[in-house]
Write an enzyme that holds these catalytic residues in place. Structure first.
Site, PDB file in Angstrom:
ATOM      1  N   TYR A 145      -2.251  -5.810 -10.094  1.00 26.18           N
ATOM      2  CA  TYR A 145      -3.345  -6.959  -9.909  1.00 26.18           C
ATOM      3  C   TYR A 145      -4.629  -6.578  -9.474  1.00 26.18           C
ATOM      4  CZ  TYR A 145      -4.938 -11.615  -9.090  1.00 26.18           C
ATOM      5  OH  TYR A 145      -5.961 -12.659  -8.257  1.00 26.18           O
TER       6      TYR A 145
ATOM      7  N   TRP B  86      -9.276  -7.696  -9.964  1.00 28.02           N
ATOM      8  CA  TRP B  86     -10.614  -7.901 -10.282  1.00 28.02           C
ATOM      9  C   TRP B  86     -11.191  -6.673 -11.554  1.00 28.02           C
ATOM     10  CZ3 TRP B  86     -13.915 -12.601 -10.893  1.00 28.02           C
ATOM     11  CH2 TRP B  86     -13.333 -13.327 -10.444  1.00 28.02           C
TER      12      TRP B  86
END
Ligand SMILES: Nc1nc2c(c(=O)[nH]1)N[C@H]1C(S)=C(S)[C@@H](COP(=O)(O)OP(=O)(O)OC[C@H]3O[C@@H](n4cnc5c(=O)[nH]c(N)nc54)[C@H](O)[C@@H]3O)O[C@H]1N2
Ligand SMILES: Nc1nc2c(c(=O)[nH]1)N[C@H]1C(S)=C(S)[C@@H](COP(=O)(O)OP(=O)(O)OC[C@H]3O[C@@H](n4cnc5c(=O)[nH]c(N)nc54)[C@H](O)[C@@H]3O)O[C@H]1N2
Ligand SMILES: [Mo]
Length: 768
Positions: free
Chosen positions: A118, A120
């Site tokens: 996980y 960005w």
């Protein structure tokens, strides 16, 4: 910013893009100049974090292997995070890693590999690290244990489809800023609409229009109401009314507002009858007929801290107006986070506003630049991820539970599932020591692995806890395509500088690993990075061609540096279509209507998420020992932990620490002065920060944003603490509820005291 926004870019500046905006940059004589896109009305200062980043000493410059792993082989190891590292040439580290991947697969199968990864990462469509690692694990190992949902919207992503429709429909394809400027009378924003947040969007945004939109709406007479612990959750331009309700009590406040509406008969019965399912049962709860407790304004006042008069006044100001109810992501990143998301939909329905232009309910509008925008009319390709042959998954924020309790059962969205036994975790493009809660517990969890692999641009705490650290390029060091589905500008992200040290693109690292595993062709399809960009661009070019629009070839696009894409009409999405014609456009819910009660959720039998929205008191609220509520929100000076060492982020730190802000009265009661080093603590952990006093924070709350790089040390009695100010040493690692199991890191009970003595040096920005 290095230059003004008016002048046109000089020819030597090249286009690039980040999650915080489109810009151009020039790397010359070891100086990086950045300039926002000339068309951006409100550029994001976060681009300045790049200026000192390229050759910063905290960059990872060479592949590194942890000494204990190298000497003793893979296996659980308490030294993880405290060991030294040994530099290793690329060829050797790739050999060793490929052999370890093969060993784990042969011995335990791909279901022993966690590849959720996980995070960005960076904005380009091709070098998106999470897509790269997923594609690699799918094509080379046959799959991996994945994670579902996000830290952003863990609770809402699960509850919204039960009650209204998918999160994308309710957050992204709904009310636009254009509609608010033209139509809205009242924006009732729970959690505010902070510009620091709405100037960020995955993939990059070329025009930041939130500030000017709020200004224009306010000038027309639109009233913004901010229910929030922080005055700064709205910009001055909105002229917002600030209602400082106690954090975590929004559901009670909404119930109190609705009780007022129903008591006066101001609710829209026709709308509730025609468009909603289950109002009568909910009304019994609201009015106290089913549990003996009317959820009156006085009842709500005692919980949320606003006066009953304020609540009654606010309720009376809503009927007959075009009202938009908004709930920030932050409200649902908390215990029982599903409830305010659901309750706000019920409030908007009772006002009869759902589906009207500029009215109704737009979950999360104002928290990201994606929301309130039109969608592009042509697609932008993403790297295909292949097929994952492994079935088990976790809700993303259950990572530590999974690593600590293999084989244990957990509830999720109506099913009982089991945590797989993970031996190897592979992370590229995320920072769990940023995003996860209770970092002392997370450390223990990562120590259970056989092997932990991380690709990073810098020595984050995640890299420091890994066994194999592979240096990857910073976005400025490679070419890519920048694009977001909600911004019309597609950007040719040119390379600004050569890779630092021995850093390589994630793609090239995976291609070499795939070579060793005999799967190179499957992973690369025979393409170089540049060939992938051409290939991905083709999807957009063909879609433009089909619409009879100008469709430049890749080389023309690359030379121009940008391409303007057509956008869809502002049509209000599924909620408008449903309102206009409910028979032919039912909502994608079991009843086809707004589910004010949900027989499906009721059927799950979860005490922590019943069949209609309800006030469920928190189990982790303030106590006598820990009387303050910590607001661990998004940082204004960076995106999460990215480039925390960047010039803009560092310029806002004080005395080398992250700044925490509290009310002058709370500070005075503790003998804390402006600029003091303080210690925040609770039973889970402690961290230092530099105190700032401000009446823009409500009494009883203390704000320490996320993103300061975790810098562990031990105090005189052997207890661990973070010297820098990472709030996730304090937050609780529990799911929002049995329904969604989302991240609940936003709010935590803490105490704060002045730190006496000489604070230890902060070392997070020095390479190990
Ligand atoms: N207490 C608390 N915790 C929270 C939150 C909160 O409100 N409170 N918010 C949560 C939310 S909403 C989110 S989305 C998460 C964010 O959590 P993350 O998305 O994990 O945070 P980032 O700092 O963006 O991590 C991205 C990492 O990728 C690295 N990176 C950048 N580009 C590349 C690349 O090209 N390749 C590779 N391999 N790496 C790259 C960066 O250096 C950085 O370390 O945090 C969550 N955590
Ligand atoms: N600059 C910057 N912008 C970002 C990000 C970043 O890291 N940096 N992250 C991006 C990401 S990934 C996401 S998901 C979004 C996140 O969007 P959000 O999660 O909404 O953002 P936060 O800043 O964590 O919270 C917004 C505000 O909610 C208020 N708040 C907290 N708890 C409560 C509560 O219980 N009730 C009420 N009424 N208010 C409360 C706080 O005052 C806080 O400032 O932001 C995005 N934007
Ligand atoms: Mo997020």
């Amino acid at each position: 910013m290095t230059a003004d926004t008016q002048s046109s870019p000089s020819p030597a500046m090249r286009p690039h893009s980040a999650h915080w905006g489109v810009f151009s940059a020039l790397w010359q004589d070891d100086v990086l100049t950045v300039r926002p896109h000339p068309g951006d009305p409100d550029p994001n200062p976060l681009i300045d974090n790049f200026t000192n980043a390229l050759r910063h000493p905290v960059r990872v410059t060479t592949p590194m292997v942890r000494r204990g792993w190298l000497e003793d082989g893979p296996g659980p190891d308490a030294r993880r995070g405290q060991d030294t590292f040994v530099a290793m040439p690329w060829a050797e580290v790739v050999d060793r890693l490929a052999a370890e991947l093969q060993r784990v697969k042969d011995q335990f199968g791909a279901e022993a590999v966690f590849g959720g990864s996980y995070g960005w990462s960076s904005a380009g469509r091709f070098h998106h690290a999470q897509s790269q690692v997923h594609r690699f694990l799918n094509t080379s190992l046959g799959g991996y244990v994945r994670s579902v949902n996000s830290y952003s919207a863990g609770a809402s992503a699960v509850i919204l489809p039960h009650i209204l429709g998918s999160m994308d429909e309710v957050a992204r394809r709904n009310v636009t800023w254009e509609q608010i400027v033209a139509h809205t009378d009242v924006v009732l924003a729970f959690g505010g609409m902070a510009l620091k947040n709405s100037r960020v969007a995955s993939g990059g945004i070329s025009r930041h229009i939130e500030r000017e939109s709020m200004q224009a709406a306010a000038a027309r007479g639109c009233r913004f109401v901010s229910v929030s612990p922080l005055r700064t959750d709205f910009p001055e331009e909105a002229k917002a009314q600030w209602l400082a309700a106690i954090p975590g009590t929004d559901t009670a406040l909404m119930l109190g507002l609705l009780h007022e509406l129903v008591t006066h008969g101001w609710h829209d019965r026709a709308f509730l009858d025609q468009y909603c399912d289950g109002w009568p049962e909910f009304e019994d709860y609201l009015m106290g007929r089913s549990d003996g407790t009317p959820k009156s304004a006085a009842w709500a006042a005692a919980i949320c801290g606003l006066s009953a008069g304020t609540i009654a006044e606010l309720a009376a100001s809503l009927p007959g107006k075009r009202v938009l109810v908004v709930v920030a992501h932050s409200l649902q990143r908390a215990e029982h986070g599903e409830q305010p998301v659901w309750m706000a939909a019920v409030l908007a329905a009772a006002l009869g506003q759902i589906g009207l232009p500029g009215g109704g309910y737009n979950y999360a509008l104002g928290t990201l630049a994606h929301y309130g925008k039109r969608m592009n009319a042509v697609p932008v390709a993403a790297l295909p991820q292949g097929t994952n042959g492994v079935k088990p998954f976790i809700p993303v924020a259950r990572i530590a539970d999974m690593l600590l309790h293999p084989g244990a059962a957990f509830d999720y969205n109506g099913a009982r599932r089991t945590y797989p036994h993970i031996r190897l975790a592979y992370w590229a493009g995320g920072n769990p020591f940023h995003h996860h809660q209770d970092l002392n517990r997370l450390r223990e969890a990562f120590r259970r692995l056989d092997t932990f692999v991380v690709h990073e641009i810098g020595w984050t705490a995640t890299a420091r806890h890994a066994d194999i650290v592979l240096p990857c390029t910073l976005t400025l060091e490679r070419e890519d395509i920048g694009a977001a589905p909600t911004d019309p500008l597609m950007v040719a992200m040119h390379r600004i500088a050569e890779p630092h040290g021995l850093a390589r693109d994630d793609y090239d690292i995976f291609a070499d690993l795939a070579e060793r595993l005999g799967t190179r062709e499957a992973f690369t399809e025979g393409r170089t990075s540049r060939e992938w960009l051409r290939h991905l661009f083709e999807r957009t070019r063909l879609a433009l061609l089909e619409r009879g629009l100008e469709a430049p070839d890749f080389d023309t696009f690359w030379e121009r540096g940008e391409l303007m894409l057509p956008q869809q009409d502002d049509d209000g999405g599924i909620l408008r279509a449903f309102r206009d014609d409910p028979a032919s456009h039912p909502l994608p819910t079991p009843s086809g209507k707004v589910q004010i009660t949900s027989p499906t959720i009721a059927g799950f039998g979860y005490a922590d998420c019943p069949g209609h929205p309800a006030w469920l008191p928190p189990t982790d609220g303030p106590t006598r020992d820990y009387p303050l509520t910590l607001i661990a929100n998004q940082p204004a000076t960076r995106l999460h932990s990215q480039l925390d060492f960047g010039a803009h982020s560092v310029s806002e730190k004080r005395r080398d620490r992250e700044v925490c802000t509290l009310h002058p009265a709370d500070a005075a009661a503790r003998g804390i002065g402006e600029g003091d080093i303080v210690r925040l603590f609770n039973d889970r952990g402690a961290c230092l920060a530099c105190a700032s006093l401000s009446d823009a924070v409500m009494p009883g709350a203390i704000r320490l944003p996320t993103g300061a790089w975790y810098d562990p040390a031990v105090d005189a009695s052997g207890r661990p603490f973070c010297t820098h100010g990472n709030p996730n040493v304090l937050t609780r690692d529990r799911g929002t509820s049995s329904l969604a199991q989302g991240c609940a890191g936003q709010l935590t009970a803490v105490e704060v005291e002045r730190f006496e003595g000489v604070p230890p040096p902060m070392r997070a920005f020095e390479a190990p």
